[in-house]
Write a protein that holds these residues in place. Sequence first.
Motif, PDB file in Angstrom:
ATOM      1  N   LEU A   1      -2.500   5.623   7.072  1.00 29.88           N
ATOM      2  CA  LEU A   1      -3.399   5.571   5.985  1.00 29.88           C
ATOM      3  C   LEU A   1      -4.768   5.579   6.859  1.00 29.88           C
ATOM      4  O   LEU A   1      -5.836   5.871   6.272  1.00 29.88           O
ATOM      5  CB  LEU A   1      -3.411   4.278   5.124  1.00 29.88           C
ATOM      6  N   ALA A   2      -4.721   4.833   7.896  1.00 32.33           N
ATOM      7  CA  ALA A   2      -5.821   4.443   8.434  1.00 32.33           C
ATOM      8  C   ALA A   2      -6.383   6.057   9.293  1.00 32.33           C
ATOM      9  O   ALA A   2      -7.742   6.058   9.314  1.00 32.33           O
ATOM     10  CB  ALA A   2      -5.903   3.585   9.680  1.00 32.33           C
ATOM     11  N   ALA A   3      -5.470   6.895   9.544  1.00 34.72           N
ATOM     12  CA  ALA A   3      -6.033   8.067  10.301  1.00 34.72           C
ATOM     13  C   ALA A   3      -6.066   9.084   9.076  1.00 34.72           C
ATOM     14  O   ALA A   3      -7.102   9.804   9.322  1.00 34.72           O
ATOM     15  CB  ALA A   3      -4.492   8.385  11.144  1.00 34.72           C
ATOM     16  N   ALA A   4      -5.346   8.963   7.940  1.00 34.94           N
ATOM     17  CA  ALA A   4      -5.657  10.095   7.152  1.00 34.94           C
ATOM     18  C   ALA A   4      -6.709   9.753   5.847  1.00 34.94           C
ATOM     19  O   ALA A   4      -6.937  10.857   5.022  1.00 34.94           O
ATOM     20  CB  ALA A   4      -4.408  10.172   6.395  1.00 34.94           C
ATOM     21  N   THR A   5      -7.164   8.610   5.687  1.00 32.29           N
ATOM     22  CA  THR A   5      -8.170   8.201   4.587  1.00 32.29           C
ATOM     23  C   THR A   5      -9.264   7.436   5.092  1.00 32.29           C
ATOM     24  O   THR A   5      -9.271   6.977   6.372  1.00 32.29           O
ATOM     25  CB  THR A   5      -7.371   7.273   3.625  1.00 32.29           C
ATOM     26  N   PRO A   6     -10.125   7.108   4.145  1.00 26.72           N
ATOM     27  CA  PRO A   6     -11.351   6.096   4.796  1.00 26.72           C
ATOM     28  C   PRO A   6     -10.813   4.818   4.999  1.00 26.72           C
ATOM     29  O   PRO A   6     -12.029   4.007   4.958  1.00 26.72           O
ATOM     30  CB  PRO A   6     -12.545   6.596   3.909  1.00 26.72           C
TER      31      PRO A   6
ATOM     32  N   PHE B   1      -3.742  10.962  -2.129  1.00 31.12           N
ATOM     33  CA  PHE B   1      -4.561   9.646  -1.645  1.00 31.12           C
ATOM     34  C   PHE B   1      -5.438   9.309  -2.661  1.00 31.12           C
ATOM     35  O   PHE B   1      -6.287   8.448  -2.253  1.00 31.12           O
ATOM     36  CB  PHE B   1      -5.203  10.208  -0.276  1.00 31.12           C
ATOM     37  N   ALA B   2      -5.376   9.860  -3.924  1.00 31.51           N
ATOM     38  CA  ALA B   2      -6.570   9.352  -4.681  1.00 31.51           C
ATOM     39  C   ALA B   2      -6.698   8.057  -5.000  1.00 31.51           C
ATOM     40  O   ALA B   2      -7.930   7.421  -4.905  1.00 31.51           O
ATOM     41  CB  ALA B   2      -6.406  10.183  -6.249  1.00 31.51           C
ATOM     42  N   GLU B   3      -5.607   7.186  -5.100  1.00 35.17           N
ATOM     43  CA  GLU B   3      -5.618   5.586  -5.239  1.00 35.17           C
ATOM     44  C   GLU B   3      -6.186   4.851  -4.272  1.00 35.17           C
ATOM     45  O   GLU B   3      -7.046   4.084  -4.119  1.00 35.17           O
ATOM     46  CB  GLU B   3      -4.372   5.078  -5.577  1.00 35.17           C
ATOM     47  N   ILE B   4      -5.664   5.422  -2.820  1.00 42.19           N
ATOM     48  CA  ILE B   4      -6.075   4.796  -1.582  1.00 42.19           C
ATOM     49  C   ILE B   4      -7.682   5.229  -1.543  1.00 42.19           C
ATOM     50  O   ILE B   4      -8.339   4.330  -1.107  1.00 42.19           O
ATOM     51  CB  ILE B   4      -5.565   5.278  -0.501  1.00 42.19           C
ATOM     52  N   GLU B   5      -7.792   6.334  -2.023  1.00 42.20           N
ATOM     53  CA  GLU B   5      -9.627   6.632  -1.703  1.00 42.20           C
ATOM     54  C   GLU B   5     -10.145   5.663  -2.641  1.00 42.20           C
ATOM     55  O   GLU B   5     -11.414   5.372  -2.343  1.00 42.20           O
ATOM     56  CB  GLU B   5      -9.704   8.239  -1.837  1.00 42.20           C
TER      57      GLU B   5
ATOM     58  N   LEU C   1       0.717  -1.389  -0.065  1.00 42.95           N
ATOM     59  CA  LEU C   1      -0.083   0.052   0.062  1.00 42.95           C
ATOM     60  C   LEU C   1       0.795   1.188   0.014  1.00 42.95           C
ATOM     61  O   LEU C   1       0.183   2.246  -0.376  1.00 42.95           O
ATOM     62  CB  LEU C   1      -1.099   0.176   1.247  1.00 42.95           C
ATOM     63  N   ARG C   2       2.111   1.069   0.538  1.00 39.81           N
ATOM     64  CA  ARG C   2       2.863   2.273   0.400  1.00 39.81           C
ATOM     65  C   ARG C   2       3.027   3.102  -0.759  1.00 39.81           C
ATOM     66  O   ARG C   2       3.244   4.099  -0.957  1.00 39.81           O
ATOM     67  CB  ARG C   2       4.301   1.863   1.129  1.00 39.81           C
ATOM     68  N   TRP C   3       2.838   2.223  -1.982  1.00 43.27           N
ATOM     69  CA  TRP C   3       3.113   2.696  -3.422  1.00 43.27           C
ATOM     70  C   TRP C   3       1.941   3.304  -3.975  1.00 43.27           C
ATOM     71  O   TRP C   3       1.852   3.873  -5.041  1.00 43.27           O
ATOM     72  CB  TRP C   3       3.643   1.832  -4.128  1.00 43.27           C
ATOM     73  N   LEU C   4       0.693   3.407  -3.094  1.00 45.87           N
ATOM     74  CA  LEU C   4      -0.350   3.676  -3.609  1.00 45.87           C
ATOM     75  C   LEU C   4      -0.769   4.960  -3.273  1.00 45.87           C
ATOM     76  O   LEU C   4      -1.908   5.561  -3.554  1.00 45.87           O
ATOM     77  CB  LEU C   4      -1.628   2.761  -3.007  1.00 45.87           C
ATOM     78  N   PHE C   5       0.138   5.894  -2.347  1.00 43.49           N
ATOM     79  CA  PHE C   5      -0.027   7.338  -2.055  1.00 43.49           C
ATOM     80  C   PHE C   5       1.273   8.096  -2.109  1.00 43.49           C
ATOM     81  O   PHE C   5       2.018   7.332  -2.046  1.00 43.49           O
ATOM     82  CB  PHE C   5      -0.967   7.317  -0.706  1.00 43.49           C
ATOM     83  N   ARG C   6       0.642   9.361  -2.399  1.00 44.78           N
ATOM     84  CA  ARG C   6       2.004  10.158  -1.931  1.00 44.78           C
ATOM     85  C   ARG C   6       1.545  11.365  -1.350  1.00 44.78           C
ATOM     86  O   ARG C   6       0.388  11.714  -1.145  1.00 44.78           O
ATOM     87  CB  ARG C   6       2.296  10.709  -3.503  1.00 44.78           C
ATOM     88  N   ARG C   7       2.542  11.867  -0.486  1.00 41.31           N
ATOM     89  CA  ARG C   7       2.211  13.072   0.485  1.00 41.31           C
ATOM     90  C   ARG C   7       2.277  14.448  -0.215  1.00 41.31           C
ATOM     91  O   ARG C   7       3.341  15.164  -0.229  1.00 41.31           O
ATOM     92  CB  ARG C   7       3.231  13.013   1.472  1.00 41.31           C
TER      93      ARG C   7
END
Length: 184
Positions: free
Chosen positions: A87-92, A56-60, A45-51
């Motif tokens: 990710l648990a804190a910053a995304t749904p 967070f589009a892919e995680i969302e 999952l670390r590759w599915l988001f960028r700061r």
Amino acid sequence: MTAALGAGRAPLWFDADGPAEPGTVARWLAPHADGQGQVFVIENLRWLFRRRPGGFAEIEALAERILRDRGRNQWLLLADGGVWSFLAAATPLRDAMGAAVELDPLTMDELARAIGSRHAMSGYATEIRSDDDLVFRAWWTLARGTDAERREAAGFRTLHDAAGGVLQDAMRLWLASVEAVDDD
């Protein structure tokens, strides 16, 4: 009688093996939009988001797909503890998942068995050397057994300490420590 989800089917495994391009999750999951009884495994999952903004589009998209699924399929997401916490804190994502399981670090013996069984698949023998490492030499000197057994125990102790019992990190260190491969 009701069949278990995923029974008789191979899991669909998706691995983000580098920074994901926009639309990666949609491309992975679009062919399976109407599926049912499937197990989806999403790794790294670390590759599915960028700061960054929109990072967070892919995680969302993944969280939305899991929520829309409404339990028709099973979802297994694999992530390092720190990545999951972020990710648990910053995304749904936390809300989309039914449960989170955090694995404890492996003991030295568990790590040695896991690395040893993985290495055995290569068909190569090992020779553990680290004569310039004082901690390694101390463990090797104090350990019981033959020279080879003592050297192996000291090597795995050093590897366990360096990786903190995390198998993924230990595998990387193990592979990085290869000095030569002798096909003879």
